[in-house]
Design a protein around this motif. Structure first.
Motif, PDB file in Angstrom:
ATOM      1  N   VAL A 148       0.836  -1.197   0.000  1.00  0.00           N
ATOM      2  CA  VAL A 148       0.000   0.000   0.000  1.00  0.00           C
ATOM      3  C   VAL A 148       0.874   1.251   0.000  1.00  0.00           C
ATOM      4  N   GLN A 149       1.864   1.271   0.890  1.00  0.00           N
ATOM      5  CA  GLN A 149       2.763   2.419   0.938  1.00  0.00           C
ATOM      6  C   GLN A 149       3.561   2.544  -0.353  1.00  0.00           C
ATOM      7  N   ALA A 150       3.882   1.404  -0.985  1.00  0.00           N
ATOM      8  CA  ALA A 150       4.608   1.441  -2.256  1.00  0.00           C
ATOM      9  C   ALA A 150       3.765   2.101  -3.344  1.00  0.00           C
ATOM     10  N   VAL A 151       2.463   1.805  -3.360  1.00  0.00           N
ATOM     11  CA  VAL A 151       1.573   2.421  -4.349  1.00  0.00           C
ATOM     12  C   VAL A 151       1.506   3.932  -4.133  1.00  0.00           C
ATOM     13  N   VAL A 152       1.322   4.339  -2.881  1.00  0.00           N
ATOM     14  CA  VAL A 152       1.254   5.767  -2.570  1.00  0.00           C
ATOM     15  C   VAL A 152       2.566   6.451  -2.971  1.00  0.00           C
ATOM     16  N   TYR A 153       3.696   5.809  -2.667  1.00  0.00           N
ATOM     17  CA  TYR A 153       5.003   6.367  -3.029  1.00  0.00           C
ATOM     18  C   TYR A 153       5.107   6.560  -4.538  1.00  0.00           C
ATOM     19  N   ALA A 154       4.673   5.573  -5.302  1.00  0.00           N
ATOM     20  CA  ALA A 154       4.763   5.657  -6.759  1.00  0.00           C
ATOM     21  C   ALA A 154       3.967   6.833  -7.295  1.00  0.00           C
ATOM     22  N   TYR A 155       2.786   7.058  -6.737  1.00  0.00           N
ATOM     23  CA  TYR A 155       1.967   8.201  -7.169  1.00  0.00           C
ATOM     24  C   TYR A 155       2.620   9.520  -6.761  1.00  0.00           C
ATOM     25  N   ARG A 156       3.165   9.566  -5.560  1.00  0.00           N
ATOM     26  CA  ARG A 156       3.799  10.806  -5.103  1.00  0.00           C
ATOM     27  C   ARG A 156       5.003  11.177  -5.968  1.00  0.00           C
TER      28      ARG A 156
END
Length: 219
Positions: A206-214
């Motif tokens: 989940v944090q990886a997905v958010v990081y990718a978008y950021r």
């Protein structure tokens, strides 16, 4: 034998809290570390009891579950605790806010006991509970809020292959789907995912997905 996963249960409704505790304590690999009825108590108990997973309601007195999750698992927390949000409210906004606060998973209270137990075990292992497609849909819907417009992508300490895997994670692909897309084994994908999380100091997918978008890796 490995020690059982210790679970802190936080819900302001006594009957629900007792029911969750009964389900958890009936499992040989799980045990209830403590119970409480508001977010502030959850934060205080987690600091004292060091549970492996906190099962957290959202709407509670004193301190709601979202703010309690931020204090337990949010960015900058020195000793983050894995949080599984369990609520009666099936709203994208709540799911998004829970993930943004640092939760590793999200379940509805009407989920069957087996799904709850699976969720606790999944989160305890450091994986995200949400289905990859659900994660992609939610994070994509709120991408503009996750990544401020003025933020420019920074240097990312990943190899080209790791960046490729990260983009596929953010696109909602499971490990098996990533393996098929890149024509590599699932074990190799798991290795890449582990390296990505370690290098970027992320807790789960989940944090990886958010990081990718950021970082502007996906749109």
């Amino acid at each position: 034998m490995t020690a059982p996963t210790r679970v802190l249960i936080c819900d302001d409704q006594v009957l629900i809290r007792t029911g969750l505790a009964t389900i958890v304590d009936a499992q040989p690999d799980l045990e209830v570390a403590g119970e409480c009825g508001d977010g502030r108590a959850a934060v205080d108990l987690a600091a004292r009891l060091r549970p492996d997973v906190v099962v957290m309601d959202i709407r509670m007195p004193v301190l709601d579950g979202l703010e309690a999750t931020r204090l337990l698992a949010g960015a900058g927390v020195e000793h983050p605790v894995k949080v599984l949000v369990v609520t009666t409210f099936n709203l994208d906004e709540y799911v998004y806010e829970a993930l943004r606060a640092g939760a590793s998973g999200f379940l509805l209270k009407d989920a069957p006991p087996a799904q709850l137990l699976h969720g606790i075990r999944t989160v305890a292992l450091g994986a995200a509970l949400l289905d990859p497609e659900v994660t992609r849909r939610l994070v994509g819907k709120y991408a503009a809020r996750i990544r401020p417009a003025e933020d420019a992508p920074r240097d990312i300490p990943l190899t080209p292959r790791e960046l490729e895997v990260l983009r596929l994670i953010a696109d909602g692909l499971s490990n098996s789907e990533i393996a098929g897309a890149l024509q590599i084994s699932q074990e190799t994908v798991k290795t890449f995912v582990s390296r990505i999380l370690t290098k970027l100091d992320l807790r789960d997918r989940v944090q990886a997905v958010v990081y990718a978008y950021r970082q502007g890796l996906v749109t």
